[in-house]
Design a protein around this motif. Sequence first.
Motif, PDB file in Angstrom:
ATOM      1  N   LEU A 240       0.757  -1.233  -0.040  1.00 52.46           N
ATOM      2  CA  LEU A 240       0.166   0.096   0.124  1.00 52.46           C
ATOM      3  C   LEU A 240       0.855   1.263   0.026  1.00 52.46           C
ATOM      4  O   LEU A 240       0.425   2.064  -0.610  1.00 52.46           O
ATOM      5  CB  LEU A 240      -0.903   0.185   1.175  1.00 52.46           C
ATOM      6  N   TRP A 241       1.914   1.161   0.865  1.00 48.22           N
ATOM      7  CA  TRP A 241       2.979   2.273   0.488  1.00 48.22           C
ATOM      8  C   TRP A 241       3.518   2.450  -0.737  1.00 48.22           C
ATOM      9  O   TRP A 241       3.850   3.685  -1.294  1.00 48.22           O
ATOM     10  CB  TRP A 241       4.172   2.071   1.767  1.00 48.22           C
ATOM     11  N   LEU A 242       3.867   1.297  -1.335  1.00 48.03           N
ATOM     12  CA  LEU A 242       4.532   1.416  -2.704  1.00 48.03           C
ATOM     13  C   LEU A 242       3.223   2.022  -3.780  1.00 48.03           C
ATOM     14  O   LEU A 242       3.662   2.782  -4.443  1.00 48.03           O
ATOM     15  CB  LEU A 242       4.871  -0.071  -3.044  1.00 48.03           C
ATOM     16  N   LEU A 243       2.183   1.832  -3.519  1.00 44.88           N
ATOM     17  CA  LEU A 243       0.981   2.263  -4.363  1.00 44.88           C
ATOM     18  C   LEU A 243       0.979   3.883  -4.035  1.00 44.88           C
ATOM     19  O   LEU A 243       0.881   4.326  -5.229  1.00 44.88           O
ATOM     20  CB  LEU A 243      -0.266   1.506  -4.014  1.00 44.88           C
ATOM     21  N   ALA A 244       1.095   4.252  -2.837  1.00 42.53           N
ATOM     22  CA  ALA A 244       1.188   5.668  -2.596  1.00 42.53           C
ATOM     23  C   ALA A 244       2.218   6.345  -3.302  1.00 42.53           C
ATOM     24  O   ALA A 244       2.050   7.135  -3.862  1.00 42.53           O
ATOM     25  CB  ALA A 244       1.127   5.755  -1.233  1.00 42.53           C
ATOM     26  N   ALA A 245       3.376   5.667  -3.488  1.00 40.35           N
ATOM     27  CA  ALA A 245       4.693   6.190  -4.105  1.00 40.35           C
ATOM     28  C   ALA A 245       4.331   6.202  -5.541  1.00 40.35           C
ATOM     29  O   ALA A 245       4.821   7.102  -6.023  1.00 40.35           O
ATOM     30  CB  ALA A 245       5.632   5.278  -3.784  1.00 40.35           C
ATOM     31  N   GLN A 246       3.779   5.134  -5.948  1.00 43.52           N
ATOM     32  CA  GLN A 246       3.336   5.183  -7.435  1.00 43.52           C
ATOM     33  C   GLN A 246       2.258   6.423  -7.972  1.00 43.52           C
ATOM     34  O   GLN A 246       2.656   6.945  -8.845  1.00 43.52           O
ATOM     35  CB  GLN A 246       2.916   3.869  -7.837  1.00 43.52           C
TER      36      GLN A 246
END
Length: 273
Positions: A240-246
């Motif tokens: 989910l953090w990676l999705l936010a970064a994307q």
Amino acid sequence: MSLGDRPRAFPQLRAFPTMLRIGFVDAVAYRAEFLIWILSTNMPLVMLALWHAVAREHPVGPFTQERFVAWFLCALIVRMLTGSWVAWTLNYDLRHGMLAFRMLRPVHPLLHYAAENLSALPVRALFALPVALIALFVIAPGELTHDPLRIALFFVALAGAWVLSFLAMAVIGALCFFIDNSTAIFQLWFGLFMLLSGYLVPAVLFPPWLSTLAQVLPFRFMLAFPVETLVGGAARAELLWLLAAQLGYIGGFALLLALTWRAGMRRFNAFGG
């Protein structure tokens, strides 16, 4: 209507399905060209054969032979469904005077380019996905997640990877407003993409300093991140953090494209298109 004038966005979005249909017809008409493009993007299969042989005796880091199969076949699928060639099209249109004609249409050129790229996805999928999916589920089904949330997140990350790739390619293409040809910049960008996105080597197999760099650069979110949702041991919270970064990178490239396009239009109109 001047070259800089544009109608409101809503009528343009209403025209988008029609542009998708026209783009699909063009893609079907030039299916031989697409077949050549697809055959030229088989590098994950080459790397799969190489790393599969390397891992024959013992795993390479966290990667067994089966995980390499899953990783590179998923990478092939993601690459097929997220690749964008708008940088080439923009360079061609600017150098050959075609952009002026696009600007006179009641649809923003970038929206038209997006439709052209999106409408080619069914043709790519028809050529590439059946073989890749069959191989994936026959050879390495145990390496794929069965978590519904991660599977749903894969499709969200895949859509984000397409948007991010399109925006990055559009920024590179728009640089042609200021230089004679920005395809050389694309070649540099693509070289970094191949190295740092997981296209050739999963980032965890790099030396620590390079692995850390690959984890934070935008290339990861164009390919490795969607693959990691299906293959890999990242926790849900990390994904989910990676999705936010994307999404952050998408916002950043969208802003950069808007600024580059606006500056390019001023230069384009100043020289009479």
